[in-house]
Design a protein around this motif. Sequence first.
Motif, mmCIF file in Angstrom:
data_model
loop_
_atom_site.group_PDB
_atom_site.id
_atom_site.type_symbol
_atom_site.label_atom_id
_atom_site.label_comp_id
_atom_site.label_asym_id
_atom_site.label_seq_id
_atom_site.Cartn_x
_atom_site.Cartn_y
_atom_site.Cartn_z
ATOM 1 N N GLY A 1 0.809 -1.221 0.000
ATOM 2 C CA GLY A 1 0.000 0.000 0.000
ATOM 3 C C GLY A 1 0.844 1.273 0.000
ATOM 4 O O GLY A 1 0.506 2.259 -0.651
ATOM 5 N N LYS A 2 1.971 1.230 0.730
ATOM 6 C CA LYS A 2 2.840 2.405 0.798
ATOM 7 C C LYS A 2 3.451 2.716 -0.558
ATOM 8 O O LYS A 2 3.702 3.868 -0.892
ATOM 9 C CB LYS A 2 3.976 2.164 1.808
ATOM 10 C CG LYS A 2 3.527 2.165 3.251
ATOM 11 C CD LYS A 2 4.695 1.802 4.155
ATOM 12 C CE LYS A 2 4.283 1.835 5.616
ATOM 13 N NZ LYS A 2 5.346 1.330 6.489
ATOM 14 N N ASN A 3 3.746 1.669 -1.314
ATOM 15 C CA ASN A 3 4.337 1.849 -2.641
ATOM 16 C C ASN A 3 3.306 2.378 -3.632
ATOM 17 O O ASN A 3 3.582 3.269 -4.428
ATOM 18 C CB ASN A 3 4.881 0.493 -3.115
ATOM 19 C CG ASN A 3 5.505 0.558 -4.501
ATOM 20 O OD1 ASN A 3 6.328 1.430 -4.781
ATOM 21 N ND2 ASN A 3 5.098 -0.337 -5.369
ATOM 22 N N LEU A 4 2.121 1.826 -3.563
ATOM 23 C CA LEU A 4 1.115 2.102 -4.590
ATOM 24 C C LEU A 4 0.262 3.346 -4.355
ATOM 25 O O LEU A 4 0.062 4.166 -5.263
ATOM 26 C CB LEU A 4 0.190 0.869 -4.695
ATOM 27 C CG LEU A 4 -1.075 1.024 -5.542
ATOM 28 C CD1 LEU A 4 -0.721 1.368 -6.993
ATOM 29 C CD2 LEU A 4 -1.907 -0.261 -5.479
ATOM 30 N N LEU A 5 -0.280 3.491 -3.156
ATOM 31 C CA LEU A 5 -1.355 4.481 -2.985
ATOM 32 C C LEU A 5 -0.935 5.946 -3.214
ATOM 33 O O LEU A 5 -1.700 6.707 -3.808
ATOM 34 C CB LEU A 5 -2.064 4.297 -1.642
ATOM 35 C CG LEU A 5 -3.592 4.464 -1.789
ATOM 36 C CD1 LEU A 5 -4.166 3.460 -2.763
ATOM 37 C CD2 LEU A 5 -4.301 4.413 -0.471
ATOM 38 N N PRO A 6 0.281 6.349 -2.776
ATOM 39 C CA PRO A 6 0.658 7.749 -3.059
ATOM 40 C C PRO A 6 0.738 8.040 -4.558
ATOM 41 O O PRO A 6 0.465 9.160 -4.994
ATOM 42 C CB PRO A 6 2.042 7.878 -2.414
ATOM 43 C CG PRO A 6 2.103 6.794 -1.398
ATOM 44 C CD PRO A 6 1.297 5.665 -1.964
ATOM 45 N N ARG A 7 1.101 7.031 -5.336
ATOM 46 C CA ARG A 7 1.179 7.235 -6.787
ATOM 47 C C ARG A 7 -0.216 7.524 -7.338
ATOM 48 O O ARG A 7 -0.414 8.428 -8.156
ATOM 49 C CB ARG A 7 1.799 6.005 -7.465
ATOM 50 C CG ARG A 7 2.095 6.241 -8.944
ATOM 51 C CD ARG A 7 2.894 5.115 -9.597
ATOM 52 N NE ARG A 7 3.106 5.422 -11.003
ATOM 53 C CZ ARG A 7 4.267 5.807 -11.533
ATOM 54 N NH1 ARG A 7 5.347 5.893 -10.787
ATOM 55 N NH2 ARG A 7 4.347 6.085 -12.829
ATOM 56 N N ALA A 8 -1.195 6.768 -6.873
ATOM 57 C CA ALA A 8 -2.581 7.003 -7.307
ATOM 58 C C ALA A 8 -3.079 8.345 -6.781
ATOM 59 O O ALA A 8 -3.727 9.110 -7.512
ATOM 60 C CB ALA A 8 -3.472 5.860 -6.827
ATOM 61 N N ALA A 9 -2.755 8.659 -5.534
ATOM 62 C CA ALA A 9 -3.228 9.918 -4.932
ATOM 63 C C ALA A 9 -2.725 11.119 -5.731
ATOM 64 O O ALA A 9 -3.488 12.052 -6.013
ATOM 65 C CB ALA A 9 -2.744 10.015 -3.478
ATOM 66 N N ALA A 10 -1.452 11.093 -6.113
ATOM 67 C CA ALA A 10 -0.889 12.231 -6.868
ATOM 68 C C ALA A 10 -1.602 12.376 -8.206
ATOM 69 O O ALA A 10 -1.891 13.494 -8.640
ATOM 70 C CB ALA A 10 0.613 12.037 -7.067
ATOM 71 N N LEU A 11 -1.886 11.251 -8.860
ATOM 72 C CA LEU A 11 -2.579 11.322 -10.155
ATOM 73 C C LEU A 11 -3.987 11.889 -9.989
ATOM 74 O O LEU A 11 -4.536 12.499 -10.901
ATOM 75 C CB LEU A 11 -2.631 9.934 -10.815
ATOM 76 C CG LEU A 11 -1.265 9.336 -11.191
ATOM 77 C CD1 LEU A 11 -1.424 7.904 -11.689
ATOM 78 C CD2 LEU A 11 -0.556 10.192 -12.248
ATOM 79 N N LEU A 12 -4.563 11.690 -8.796
ATOM 80 C CA LEU A 12 -5.907 12.221 -8.507
ATOM 81 C C LEU A 12 -5.844 13.634 -7.927
ATOM 82 O O LEU A 12 -6.880 14.219 -7.605
ATOM 83 C CB LEU A 12 -6.610 11.298 -7.499
ATOM 84 C CG LEU A 12 -6.970 9.896 -8.010
ATOM 85 C CD1 LEU A 12 -7.326 8.978 -6.848
ATOM 86 C CD2 LEU A 12 -8.108 9.978 -9.022
ATOM 87 N N ASP A 13 -4.637 14.153 -7.760
ATOM 88 C CA ASP A 13 -4.411 15.454 -7.122
ATOM 89 C C ASP A 13 -5.005 15.492 -5.702
ATOM 90 O O ASP A 13 -5.679 16.437 -5.306
ATOM 91 C CB ASP A 13 -4.983 16.594 -7.981
ATOM 92 C CG ASP A 13 -4.445 17.960 -7.540
ATOM 93 O OD1 ASP A 13 -3.288 17.990 -7.071
ATOM 94 O OD2 ASP A 13 -5.178 18.958 -7.635
ATOM 95 N N VAL A 14 -4.718 14.419 -4.954
ATOM 96 C CA VAL A 14 -5.205 14.309 -3.573
ATOM 97 C C VAL A 14 -4.012 14.178 -2.630
ATOM 98 O O VAL A 14 -3.042 13.471 -2.940
ATOM 99 C CB VAL A 14 -6.125 13.066 -3.426
ATOM 100 C CG1 VAL A 14 -6.420 12.774 -1.957
ATOM 101 C CG2 VAL A 14 -7.408 13.251 -4.210
ATOM 102 N N GLN A 15 -4.062 14.843 -1.499
ATOM 103 C CA GLN A 15 -3.057 14.659 -0.452
ATOM 104 C C GLN A 15 -3.444 13.443 0.385
ATOM 105 O O GLN A 15 -4.407 13.483 1.151
ATOM 106 C CB GLN A 15 -2.951 15.910 0.426
ATOM 107 C CG GLN A 15 -1.999 15.763 1.598
ATOM 108 C CD GLN A 15 -0.627 15.259 1.160
ATOM 109 O OE1 GLN A 15 0.029 15.857 0.319
ATOM 110 N NE2 GLN A 15 -0.202 14.138 1.720
ATOM 111 N N GLN A 16 -2.682 12.357 0.205
ATOM 112 C CA GLN A 16 -2.962 11.128 0.959
ATOM 113 C C GLN A 16 -2.761 11.322 2.461
ATOM 114 O O GLN A 16 -1.948 12.123 2.900
ATOM 115 C CB GLN A 16 -2.025 10.031 0.452
ATOM 116 C CG GLN A 16 -2.086 8.760 1.282
ATOM 117 C CD GLN A 16 -1.180 7.683 0.733
ATOM 118 O OE1 GLN A 16 -1.312 7.271 -0.413
ATOM 119 N NE2 GLN A 16 -0.266 7.209 1.559
ATOM 120 N N ILE A 17 -3.483 10.532 3.237
ATOM 121 C CA ILE A 17 -3.263 10.482 4.688
ATOM 122 C C ILE A 17 -2.725 9.082 4.998
ATOM 123 O O ILE A 17 -3.398 8.084 4.773
ATOM 124 C CB ILE A 17 -4.563 10.793 5.454
ATOM 125 C CG1 ILE A 17 -5.096 12.166 4.984
ATOM 126 C CG2 ILE A 17 -4.330 10.780 6.960
ATOM 127 C CD1 ILE A 17 -6.421 12.562 5.574
#
Lengths: 249, 310
Positions: free
Chosen positions: B95-111
């Motif tokens: 999850g740490k590897n994948l989710l920030p990549r998706a968040a950036a593409l969605l222009d979302v600041q991950q928590i």
Amino acid sequence: MKVLVPIKRVIDANVKVRVKADKSGVELTNVKMAMNPFCEIGVEEAVRMKEAGTASEIVVVSAGGAQSQETIRTALAMGADRGIVIQSDVALEPLGVAKLLKAVVEKESAELVILGKQAIDGDNNQTGQMLAALLGWAQGTFVSKIAIEDGVLKATREVDGGLETVALKMPCVLTVDLRLNQPRYASLPNIMKAKKKQIDTLSPEDLGVDVTPRLTVVQVVEPASRKAGVKVASVAELVDKLKNEAKVI
Amino acid sequence: MSVLIVAEHDNAGLKPATLNTVTAAGQVGGDIVLLIAGTDCAAAAAAAAKVAGVAKVLVADAPEYATMLAENLAPLIVKLAPDYSHILAPATTFGKNLLPRAAALLDVQQISDISGIVDADTFVRPIYAGNAEATVKSGDAIKVVTIRATAFDPAPEDGGSAATETVEGTGDSGLSTFVGQELTKSERPELTTAGIVISGGRGMQSGENFAMLERIADKLGAAVGASRAAVDAGFVPNDYQVGQTGKVVAPELYIAIGISGAIQHLAGMKDSKVIVAINKDEEAPIFQVADYGLVADLFQAVPELEKELG
Ligand SMILES: Cc1cc2nc3c(=O)[nH]c(=O)nc-3n(C[C@H](O)[C@H](O)[C@H](O)COP(=O)(O)OP(=O)(O)OC[C@H]3O[C@@H](n4cnc5c(N)ncnc54)[C@H](O)[C@@H]3O)c2cc1C
Ligand SMILES: Nc1ncnc2c1ncn2[C@@H]1O[C@H](COP(=O)(O)O)[C@@H](O)[C@H]1O
């Protein structure tokens, strides 16, 4: 190959962090600051690449307050060539930092970016992955070994089950883990030399990036502490307590 | 509201942290949808459909998802995202590897790595190696969140009967390829889900000496962990590391042997129910969090412990 190494200034890992009484954050005044340990590993790796002839120039970049200059000086003393401070008084979040770094990567035409896997203040573990996404580049996260051959970077990653190796098309983004290398201490002559190296200052506006925070900090508190336990006198007493008092074995 | 969980699985079944993530999704509220992206992953999809509380399972069975490369998975999450208010994944290396990549593409600041949910927009997470706990509220349209598994109970594996829906793959990015892996083989329980963990530190002196801990682990049905110093010294593989930058565990019983108790180590185990420390230095900080402390030379105490356990 031009290598960009983003570095963050954080509270020194050996300092006991204290929460502010007004719950707005942690105490930062009069606290010893240092380069994020994972970023030191990134700088060290870039310097080794330069020593090996793989890297031509190392640019270190730090976003934050004016004092990020000091952190950049440390990296220059370790062997980086040049520094960029992106000065911002707004508290930066990983997405904002990734956008700033993307602009710098494009401005500098960097071909490899080496970040730490995690900044030990916010423990976010996001910036490298976000930067790779925004650039449309491959990402190698939590890396403990790197080999470059024929325009492909092989990265060994520390994952929950053990180790994994991926081949990344270059240019690419790496985030480094603890066991990639042992960072060097800067020698006195190199510290002197670093004083003459160039540091440019930019602002988010210069880079055309909106860094308005997306998150609101509601509060920062101390975690619940554990209640003090007891000392046992012998292994026999320990086993007895675990069986009959705690009932966990 | 509706929550998309990016399930961690190995095509044959779900990884345990996915179940804790389902419980977290339940606290957010709304329908829970599990995404199984993999190759020949029908078995994992079937397991997902049975998890209590899951409303729907999305199955993306395509060759590009065989090795869970973030470059291939992130576009799939982006494609599905508009239907959801929340996107969750476990805060494991997957999850740490994948989710920030998706968040950036969605222009979302991950928590990242949340340990609590206040409401649908507001989350609690440890920062500074667990020295502080921040409550943050997201202003983004979609909340992208990774879940600290030890902070949420696992959802029951049975009791659900979710519908399954097929989704198309998004193709190979051409950016990265999987070369190989060296997984640590063990008959013992998995570190992050074991009921008992016995960890060794620099005081163990060598990898061979970890055999003492393994024998005790086998008697107790425990997993074996380690401090960073023990991993750095090469005593045990990297995936044994417990702490701020390793794994977070919270077993019923955690036994720390020859570990000083640095804050970075405590960050990974201080939520354990009962903590035992064996250390020859009575001043060692580990004793400040230990329920039962024994000041002793481990080379005497550990063999004795093995004997006592029968
Ligand atoms: C950025 C960063 C991230 C980190 N992340 C982590 C992490 O995720 N996990 C982690 O564990 N650490 C982490 N650390 C390292 C951490 O700060 C400590 O250095 C580390 O935990 C120390 O490991 P240790 O307790 O095994 O070794 P030491 O601190 O050297 O302690 C060894 C202990 O063994 C005892 N001992 C020695 N011989 C005997 C004997 N014969 N019998 C009984 N007791 C004995 C000693 O009294 C001592 O207390 C991190 C550090 C940094 C800077
Ligand atoms: N303000 C910053 N300036 C420069 N680099 C940063 C900054 N914040 C994060 N980074 C980089 O991103 C890595 C991961 O940080 P994080 O995602 O915050 O855990 C760090 O190790 C740095 O390499």
